[in-house]
Design a protein around this motif. Structure first.
Motif, short mmCIF file in Angstrom:
data_model
loop_
_atom_site.label_atom_id
_atom_site.label_comp_id
_atom_site.label_asym_id
_atom_site.label_seq_id
_atom_site.Cartn_x
_atom_site.Cartn_y
_atom_site.Cartn_z
N LYS A 50 5.80 -5.53 -41.21
CA LYS A 50 6.57 -6.95 -41.18
C LYS A 50 7.83 -7.31 -41.73
O LYS A 50 9.28 -7.79 -41.31
CB LYS A 50 5.98 -8.26 -42.89
N TYR A 51 8.52 -5.98 -41.77
CA TYR A 51 10.00 -5.49 -42.32
C TYR A 51 10.19 -4.34 -41.82
O TYR A 51 9.31 -2.88 -40.93
CB TYR A 51 10.49 -5.11 -44.08
N VAL A 52 11.81 -4.67 -41.14
CA VAL A 52 12.19 -3.18 -40.55
C VAL A 52 13.34 -2.30 -41.80
O VAL A 52 14.21 -2.85 -42.18
CB VAL A 52 12.26 -3.37 -38.67
N ILE A 53 13.50 -1.30 -41.28
CA ILE A 53 15.17 -0.50 -42.40
C ILE A 53 15.79 0.33 -41.57
O ILE A 53 15.01 0.48 -40.89
CB ILE A 53 14.54 0.22 -43.59
N ASN A 54 16.65 -0.45 -41.31
CA ASN A 54 18.09 0.38 -40.54
C ASN A 54 18.36 1.14 -41.51
O ASN A 54 19.03 0.74 -42.65
CB ASN A 54 18.59 -0.59 -39.97
#
Length: 119
Positions: A50-54
């Protein structure tokens, strides 16, 4: 009469200078949107995607490196900075669950927490 005009001009100049100083302090110490972009280190998907962390490495030639981490909601494409660490040059990121992430030893709820070294 002339002294009255000079004092009004002085008050206007002091007011303008004060506003500029307050704006600069706000941008440096409180505004998350003015953080430097940096170079992408890695992208990590949440357990359900659901999310991506960069994570980004921000290099500063006058001082030490910093780490900026942004969260992206894949459904809405909305981005928000959740981590600003200094002096740091690496990001150790682990998803605990869909809502909790650990970044360089700091545990954050992605919906309400942020880490800012300035505070």
């Amino acid at each position: 009469m002339m002294a009255n005009i000079k004092s009004k001009i002085l008050i206007i100049i002091i007011t303008i200078i004060s506003i500029v100083i307050i704006y600069l302090i706000y941008n440096f110490f409180y505004n998350w949107n003015s953080l430097p972009k940096g170079d992408l280190l890695e992208s990590i998907k949440s357990p359900t995607n659901k999310y991506v962390i960069n994570s980004y490495l921000v290099r500063n030639s006058l001082s030490a490196d910093a780490i900026r981490v942004e969260l992206i909601n894949n459904k809405t494409s909305k981005r928000k900075n959740i981590y600003w660490g200094y002096p740091e040059s690496a990001a150790d990121i682990k998803w605990i669950n869909e809502d909790i992430v650990e970044i360089n030893g700091h545990t954050l709820n992605i919906h309400k927490d942020r880490h800012d070294w300035r505070k």
